[in-house]
Scaffold this active site. Structure first.
Site, PDB file in Angstrom:
ATOM      1  N   ALA A 189       0.848  -1.207   0.000  1.00  0.00           N
ATOM      2  CA  ALA A 189       0.000   0.000   0.000  1.00  0.00           C
ATOM      3  C   ALA A 189       0.875   1.245   0.000  1.00  0.00           C
ATOM      4  O   ALA A 189       1.832   1.344   0.761  1.00  0.00           O
ATOM      5  CB  ALA A 189      -0.920  -0.018   1.211  1.00  0.00           C
ATOM      6  N   ASP A 201      -8.289 -16.931  -2.030  1.00  0.00           N
ATOM      7  CA  ASP A 201      -8.341 -18.216  -1.321  1.00  0.00           C
ATOM      8  C   ASP A 201      -9.419 -18.248  -0.227  1.00  0.00           C
ATOM      9  O   ASP A 201     -10.171 -19.219  -0.113  1.00  0.00           O
ATOM     10  CB  ASP A 201      -6.980 -18.547  -0.690  1.00  0.00           C
ATOM     11  CG  ASP A 201      -5.893 -18.756  -1.735  1.00  0.00           C
ATOM     12  OD1 ASP A 201      -6.159 -18.540  -2.928  1.00  0.00           O
ATOM     13  OD2 ASP A 201      -4.767 -19.134  -1.350  1.00  0.00           O
ATOM     14  N   ARG A 236     -15.004   1.155  -3.583  1.00  0.00           N
ATOM     15  CA  ARG A 236     -14.283   1.561  -2.370  1.00  0.00           C
ATOM     16  C   ARG A 236     -13.682   2.947  -2.516  1.00  0.00           C
ATOM     17  O   ARG A 236     -13.027   3.259  -3.513  1.00  0.00           O
ATOM     18  CB  ARG A 236     -13.159   0.574  -2.095  1.00  0.00           C
ATOM     19  CG  ARG A 236     -12.269   0.972  -0.936  1.00  0.00           C
ATOM     20  CD  ARG A 236     -11.196  -0.050  -0.709  1.00  0.00           C
ATOM     21  NE  ARG A 236     -10.244  -0.096  -1.784  1.00  0.00           N
ATOM     22  CZ  ARG A 236      -9.072   0.537  -1.770  1.00  0.00           C
ATOM     23  NH1 ARG A 236      -8.723   1.293  -0.752  1.00  0.00           N
ATOM     24  NH2 ARG A 236      -8.237   0.420  -2.777  1.00  0.00           N
ATOM     25  N   HIS A 294      -7.720   0.339 -10.545  1.00  0.00           N
ATOM     26  CA  HIS A 294      -7.027   1.596 -10.200  1.00  0.00           C
ATOM     27  C   HIS A 294      -6.685   2.292 -11.504  1.00  0.00           C
ATOM     28  O   HIS A 294      -6.194   1.662 -12.444  1.00  0.00           O
ATOM     29  CB  HIS A 294      -5.752   1.291  -9.409  1.00  0.00           C
ATOM     30  CG  HIS A 294      -5.209   2.481  -8.689  1.00  0.00           C
ATOM     31  ND1 HIS A 294      -4.638   3.544  -9.359  1.00  0.00           N
ATOM     32  CD2 HIS A 294      -5.169   2.793  -7.380  1.00  0.00           C
ATOM     33  CE1 HIS A 294      -4.261   4.454  -8.472  1.00  0.00           C
ATOM     34  NE2 HIS A 294      -4.575   4.020  -7.256  1.00  0.00           N
ATOM     35  N   GLU A 315      -7.026  12.308  -1.586  1.00  0.00           N
ATOM     36  CA  GLU A 315      -7.156  11.350  -2.693  1.00  0.00           C
ATOM     37  C   GLU A 315      -8.543  11.491  -3.291  1.00  0.00           C
ATOM     38  O   GLU A 315      -9.421  12.157  -2.721  1.00  0.00           O
ATOM     39  CB  GLU A 315      -6.909   9.923  -2.185  1.00  0.00           C
ATOM     40  CG  GLU A 315      -5.450   9.679  -1.822  1.00  0.00           C
ATOM     41  CD  GLU A 315      -5.163   8.267  -1.332  1.00  0.00           C
ATOM     42  OE1 GLU A 315      -6.108   7.543  -1.013  1.00  0.00           O
ATOM     43  OE2 GLU A 315      -3.976   7.910  -1.283  1.00  0.00           O
ATOM     44  N   HIS A 324      -7.354  -3.659  -8.942  1.00  0.00           N
ATOM     45  CA  HIS A 324      -6.659  -3.155  -7.750  1.00  0.00           C
ATOM     46  C   HIS A 324      -7.252  -3.664  -6.440  1.00  0.00           C
ATOM     47  O   HIS A 324      -6.519  -3.931  -5.495  1.00  0.00           O
ATOM     48  CB  HIS A 324      -6.717  -1.632  -7.779  1.00  0.00           C
ATOM     49  CG  HIS A 324      -6.029  -0.955  -6.639  1.00  0.00           C
ATOM     50  ND1 HIS A 324      -4.677  -1.081  -6.415  1.00  0.00           N
ATOM     51  CD2 HIS A 324      -6.498  -0.155  -5.650  1.00  0.00           C
ATOM     52  CE1 HIS A 324      -4.339  -0.367  -5.346  1.00  0.00           C
ATOM     53  NE2 HIS A 324      -5.440   0.186  -4.849  1.00  0.00           N
ATOM     54  N   ARG A 352     -12.442   6.616  -8.248  1.00  0.00           N
ATOM     55  CA  ARG A 352     -11.666   5.748  -9.134  1.00  0.00           C
ATOM     56  C   ARG A 352     -12.406   5.171 -10.319  1.00  0.00           C
ATOM     57  O   ARG A 352     -11.864   5.045 -11.392  1.00  0.00           O
ATOM     58  CB  ARG A 352     -11.186   4.561  -8.330  1.00  0.00           C
ATOM     59  CG  ARG A 352      -9.912   4.863  -7.730  1.00  0.00           C
ATOM     60  CD  ARG A 352      -9.429   3.741  -6.960  1.00  0.00           C
ATOM     61  NE  ARG A 352      -8.525   4.394  -6.056  1.00  0.00           N
ATOM     62  CZ  ARG A 352      -7.947   3.824  -5.058  1.00  0.00           C
ATOM     63  NH1 ARG A 352      -8.194   2.559  -4.815  1.00  0.00           N
ATOM     64  NH2 ARG A 352      -7.130   4.490  -4.312  1.00  0.00           N
TER      65      ARG A 352
HETATM   66  P1  FAD Z   1      -3.260  -8.870   2.722  1.00  0.00           P
HETATM   67  O1  FAD Z   1      -2.407  -7.812   3.262  1.00  0.00           O
HETATM   68  O2  FAD Z   1      -3.315  -9.030   1.254  1.00  0.00           O
HETATM   69  O3  FAD Z   1      -2.743 -10.223   3.376  1.00  0.00           O
HETATM   70  C1  FAD Z   1      -3.260 -11.461   2.985  1.00  0.00           C
HETATM   71  C2  FAD Z   1      -2.581 -12.537   3.805  1.00  0.00           C
HETATM   72  O4  FAD Z   1      -3.249 -13.769   3.622  1.00  0.00           O
HETATM   73  C3  FAD Z   1      -1.135 -12.776   3.410  1.00  0.00           C
HETATM   74  O5  FAD Z   1      -0.379 -12.989   4.583  1.00  0.00           O
HETATM   75  C4  FAD Z   1      -1.205 -14.066   2.619  1.00  0.00           C
HETATM   76  O6  FAD Z   1      -0.021 -14.827   2.652  1.00  0.00           O
HETATM   77  C5  FAD Z   1      -2.298 -14.783   3.357  1.00  0.00           C
HETATM   78  N1  FAD Z   1      -2.981 -15.825   2.595  1.00  0.00           N
HETATM   79  C6  FAD Z   1      -3.716 -15.709   1.461  1.00  0.00           C
HETATM   80  N2  FAD Z   1      -4.172 -16.917   1.073  1.00  0.00           N
HETATM   81  C7  FAD Z   1      -3.701 -17.811   1.970  1.00  0.00           C
HETATM   82  C8  FAD Z   1      -3.799 -19.213   2.104  1.00  0.00           C
HETATM   83  N3  FAD Z   1      -4.474 -19.971   1.241  1.00  0.00           N
HETATM   84  N4  FAD Z   1      -3.182 -19.799   3.145  1.00  0.00           N
HETATM   85  C9  FAD Z   1      -2.468 -19.085   4.039  1.00  0.00           C
HETATM   86  N5  FAD Z   1      -2.347 -17.735   3.965  1.00  0.00           N
HETATM   87  C10 FAD Z   1      -2.955 -17.127   2.943  1.00  0.00           C
HETATM   88  N6  FAD Z   1      -5.497   0.408   0.781  1.00  0.00           N
HETATM   89  C11 FAD Z   1      -5.517   1.533   1.512  1.00  0.00           C
HETATM   90  O7  FAD Z   1      -6.363   1.701   2.386  1.00  0.00           O
HETATM   91  N7  FAD Z   1      -4.586   2.512   1.276  1.00  0.00           N
HETATM   92  C12 FAD Z   1      -3.632   2.394   0.324  1.00  0.00           C
HETATM   93  O8  FAD Z   1      -2.815   3.290   0.159  1.00  0.00           O
HETATM   94  C13 FAD Z   1      -3.610   1.224  -0.470  1.00  0.00           C
HETATM   95  N8  FAD Z   1      -2.684   1.075  -1.454  1.00  0.00           N
HETATM   96  C14 FAD Z   1      -2.631  -0.114  -2.133  1.00  0.00           C
HETATM   97  C15 FAD Z   1      -1.617  -0.305  -3.071  1.00  0.00           C
HETATM   98  C16 FAD Z   1      -1.505  -1.516  -3.736  1.00  0.00           C
HETATM   99  C17 FAD Z   1      -0.422  -1.716  -4.759  1.00  0.00           C
HETATM  100  C18 FAD Z   1      -2.433  -2.551  -3.469  1.00  0.00           C
HETATM  101  C19 FAD Z   1      -2.347  -3.858  -4.175  1.00  0.00           C
HETATM  102  C20 FAD Z   1      -3.458  -2.350  -2.537  1.00  0.00           C
HETATM  103  C21 FAD Z   1      -3.555  -1.139  -1.866  1.00  0.00           C
HETATM  104  N9  FAD Z   1      -4.550  -0.928  -0.914  1.00  0.00           N
HETATM  105  C22 FAD Z   1      -4.564   0.229  -0.186  1.00  0.00           C
HETATM  106  C23 FAD Z   1      -5.436  -2.013  -0.512  1.00  0.00           C
HETATM  107  C24 FAD Z   1      -4.899  -2.640   0.787  1.00  0.00           C
HETATM  108  O9  FAD Z   1      -3.493  -2.719   0.716  1.00  0.00           O
HETATM  109  C25 FAD Z   1      -5.469  -4.013   1.004  1.00  0.00           C
HETATM  110  O10 FAD Z   1      -6.859  -3.998   0.869  1.00  0.00           O
HETATM  111  C26 FAD Z   1      -5.128  -4.506   2.410  1.00  0.00           C
HETATM  112  O11 FAD Z   1      -3.754  -4.407   2.636  1.00  0.00           O
HETATM  113  C27 FAD Z   1      -5.586  -5.933   2.573  1.00  0.00           C
HETATM  114  O12 FAD Z   1      -5.090  -6.402   3.797  1.00  0.00           O
HETATM  115  P2  FAD Z   1      -5.489  -7.843   4.278  1.00  0.00           P
HETATM  116  O13 FAD Z   1      -4.885  -8.000   5.625  1.00  0.00           O
HETATM  117  O14 FAD Z   1      -6.937  -8.051   4.121  1.00  0.00           O
HETATM  118  O15 FAD Z   1      -4.768  -8.819   3.230  1.00  0.00           O
HETATM  119  C1  SIN Z   2      -3.262   4.613  -3.916  1.00  0.00           C
HETATM  120  O1  SIN Z   2      -2.298   4.931  -3.251  1.00  0.00           O
HETATM  121  O2  SIN Z   2      -3.636   5.168  -4.942  1.00  0.00           O
HETATM  122  C2  SIN Z   2      -4.036   3.438  -3.448  1.00  0.00           C
HETATM  123  C3  SIN Z   2      -4.888   3.846  -2.333  1.00  0.00           C
HETATM  124  C4  SIN Z   2      -5.912   2.810  -2.105  1.00  0.00           C
HETATM  125  O3  SIN Z   2      -5.967   1.815  -2.817  1.00  0.00           O
HETATM  126  O4  SIN Z   2      -6.708   3.001  -1.182  1.00  0.00           O
END
Ligand code: FAD
Ligand code: SIN
Length: 542
Positions: free
Chosen positions: A43, A231, A395, A252, A124, A360, A299
């Site tokens: 992120a 998953d 979102r 995105h 943003e 995204h 977005r």
């Molecule tokens: P994740 O952080 O994706 O973690 C998933 C976890 O599950 C990992 O540890 C993985 O190994 C594990 N897992 C998955 N499947 C399995 C399995 N079968 N068995 C065991 N473990 C498994 N959001 C914002 O609010 N602000 C931002 O600035 C922002 N920027 C972003 C930039 C990018 C490039 C991306 C891709 C997303 C961004 N987002 C942002 C969205 C945000 O990062 C995600 O929605 C958030 O981090 C998701 O967190 P999470 O804990 O749900 O999952």
């Molecule tokens: C971004 O930094 O543009 C991503 C922010 C988000 O996905 O919430």
């Protein structure tokens, strides 16, 4: 092996829950690969919270619901928005070094909500105020490291990387089934290189939390990491949970266009700080023609405008230009992006950046209530794999990390509050590999994976039609039989687990998209361009 609580996922959602639970019980956290390989660490932009003097909860709620096309559940939006300042405070206490306003730089005080204005807030798309707290342009990395450091230090938390959960353990896996709609943990494959590599373990617990992130890799082009294969969503569906709003896949607007680096995000904060979208041939801005909010429209609007221009003019990409700002300002705000682009021969202080939209964020997921509870007793889902009602049809930027912190905390507290109702796991059958062999056709997995992601991109992308969705549904049907046959004949591997889930998720996306006969938020169907007067969720029942 049994623990008190099992958490599948070590991103923002999973680790937030783990740290709360660990105060009272023993927690096992699994990650598919490395502990920091989920979306959290990637992120860039930051975390939305009402911290500015002129800002209000009501404004943040309204912005979230406007972006969400009115589909959001208001009580969820209120719950998350109102808990945001506390969530930021907890992160600051864990040592996340949020940026401060230049005039007040130093460390974040114990109360970032104290009205001091000390935190630097960016803006943003879709936000009516400056509201995004951040750590330069690498917020997620700082958050992931702080959470991991705290989790490693906690004696009640066991972290197991390289454990890929295959399926939830339910009543039907009990040695003596009792007819309960109940989850007892997961079967997981050890994908590491240690002595138990390749073995499937049955990991049980009194309560299980899915925190497995999104399903971005269902699409050919995505900003998400490789493990985002849906998953948790697929496992919950197979176990009997409802899944909702899967048609709302967020694209995105500004992913770097580069033939080698395919999924590098250019944060929305670049537009928030004045970056402009331009036709690469004429240098002309086009967003004013599409929306009065111009580059800061939500977005879905910006992504569709770019897609429209690319298709109309036969372009490969459009330009995102912030070179009119002082070089020092650009380098100061976007050090990570600046360095990365410079390494690719693009100096963003002097020239525009070529960008295209890419998948995204997964707005839909496992349907949960305000405590993160899914349909089966003992099962919770938090973060991107869930559908809490926060995002609705689209979102709002930087609301998703926030959702992870608020719901990670809520689920953990619910488990602790109801602890006495969670009994010890019963005896569960071991994983049966007696009728499978090692695969001799790994190429099938690669071929199917690519095929699926390509038709999802072409047929179920930014603009959909009935015909395209029908074509996608037909291909999904063909692949279903092939994957099922493969799965029942061969020993599971990490790739096979992901392919099976990717396919299941694609099926849920297409089913949901076909069920919606209107266009709303992220779901645009050219055959149903109207938005219906009443907003309704798409809830799939297994
Ligand atoms: P994740 O952080 O994706 O973690 C998933 C976890 O599950 C990992 O540890 C993985 O190994 C594990 N897992 C998955 N499947 C399995 C399995 N079968 N068995 C065991 N473990 C498994 N959001 C914002 O609010 N602000 C931002 O600035 C922002 N920027 C972003 C930039 C990018 C490039 C991306 C891709 C997303 C961004 N987002 C942002 C969205 C945000 O990062 C995600 O929605 C958030 O981090 C998701 O967190 P999470 O804990 O749900 O999952
Ligand atoms: C971004 O930094 O543009 C991503 C922010 C988000 O996905 O919430």
């Amino acid at each position: 092996m049994s623990h008190d609580v099992l958490i599948v996922g070590s991103g923002a959602a999973g680790l937030t829950a783990a740290l709360v639970l660990a105060e009272k019980c023993r927690v096992l956290v699994l990650a598919k690969g490395a502990l920091d390989a989920g979306s959290t660490a990637w992120a860039q932009g930051g975390i939305a919270a009402v911290l500015d003097k002129g800002d209000t909860f009501e404004d943040h709620i309204r912005d979230t619901m406007v972006a969400g096309g009115g589909l959001n559940r208001r009580e969820t939006v209120e719950f998350v928005v109102e808990n945001a300042p506390v969530a930021i405070e907890r992160l600051a206490d864990l040592g996340v070094p949020f940026n401060l306003d230049d005039a007040t730089s130093g460390s974040v005080g114990s109360s970032p909500t104290g009205g001091s204005g000390a935190l630097h807030l960016t803006r943003e798309g879709g936000h009516s105020h400056r509201r995004i707290v951040h750590v330069d342009d690498a917020t997620g990395w700082a958050v992931q490291q702080a959470l991991l450091k705290a989790a490693h230090a906690h004696p009640n938390i066991t972290l197991r990387p390289d454990m890929a959960a295959i399926d939830l353990v339910t009543d039907r896996h009990r040695i003596d089934p009792a007819g309960e709609r109940r989850v007892w943990g997961v079967y997981a494959l050890d994908t590491g290189s240690g002595p138990s590599a390749g073995r499937v373990e049955c990991l049980t617990a009194r309560a299980t939390i899915l925190a497995t992130g999104g399903a971005g890799r269902t699409y050919l082009f995505s900003t998400a990491p490789r493990g985002a294969t849906g998953d948790g969503i697929a496992m919950a569906w197979r176990a009997g949970c409802r899944i909702s709003n899967m048609e709302f896949m967020q694209f995105h607007p500004t992913c770097l266009y580069n033939l080698e680096v395919k999924n590098f995000l250019i944060t929305e904060a670049v537009r928030g700080e004045g970056g402009l979208l331009k036709n690469p041939e004429t240098g002309e801005r086009f967003m004013p023609r599409f929306d009065p909010r111009e580059e800061l429209a939500p977005r879905d609007v910006v992504a569709r405008a770019i897609d429209h221009e690319i298709k109309r003019l036969g372009l490969d990409y459009v330009h995102l230009d912030i070179s009119h700002k002082p070089p020092e300002f650009v380098r100061h705000h976007f050090p990570t992006i600046y360095e990365r682009l410079l390494g690719l021969g693009i100096d963003m202080t002097k020239e525009p950046i070529p960008v295209v939209p890419a998948q995204h964020y997964t707005c839909g997921g496992v349907l949960i209530d305000l405590a993160g509870r899914a349909d089966l007793f003992g099962l919770y889902a938090v973060g991107e794999c869930s559908e809490s009602g926060l995002h609705g049809a689209n979102r709002l930027a930087s609301n998703s990390l926030l959702e992870c912190f608020v719901f990670g905390d809520a689920a953990a507290n619910d488990i602790l509050a109801r602890w006495d109702s969670f009994s010890e796991p019963p005896a569960i059958r071991a994983w049966d590999e007696s009728r499978v062999a090692d695969s001799d056709e790994e190429v099938v997995i690669k071929q199917t994976w690519t095929e699926l992601r390509r038709f999802m991109w072409n047929y179920v992308g930014i603009v959909r039609t009935n015909k395209r969705l029908e074509r996608a549904a037909h291909r999904i049907q063909l692949l279903r039989d092939e994957i099922a046959e493969y799965y029942s004949n061969f020993r599971v591997t990490a790739d096979l687990i992901e392919l099976r889930n990717l396919h299941q998720t694609a099926e849920l996306i297409v089913k949901s998209a076909r069920a919606r006969h209107e266009s709303r938020g992220l779901h645009y169907n050219a055959d149903y361009p109207q938005t219906d007067p009443a907003a309704r969720d798409t809830i799939l029942v297994p």
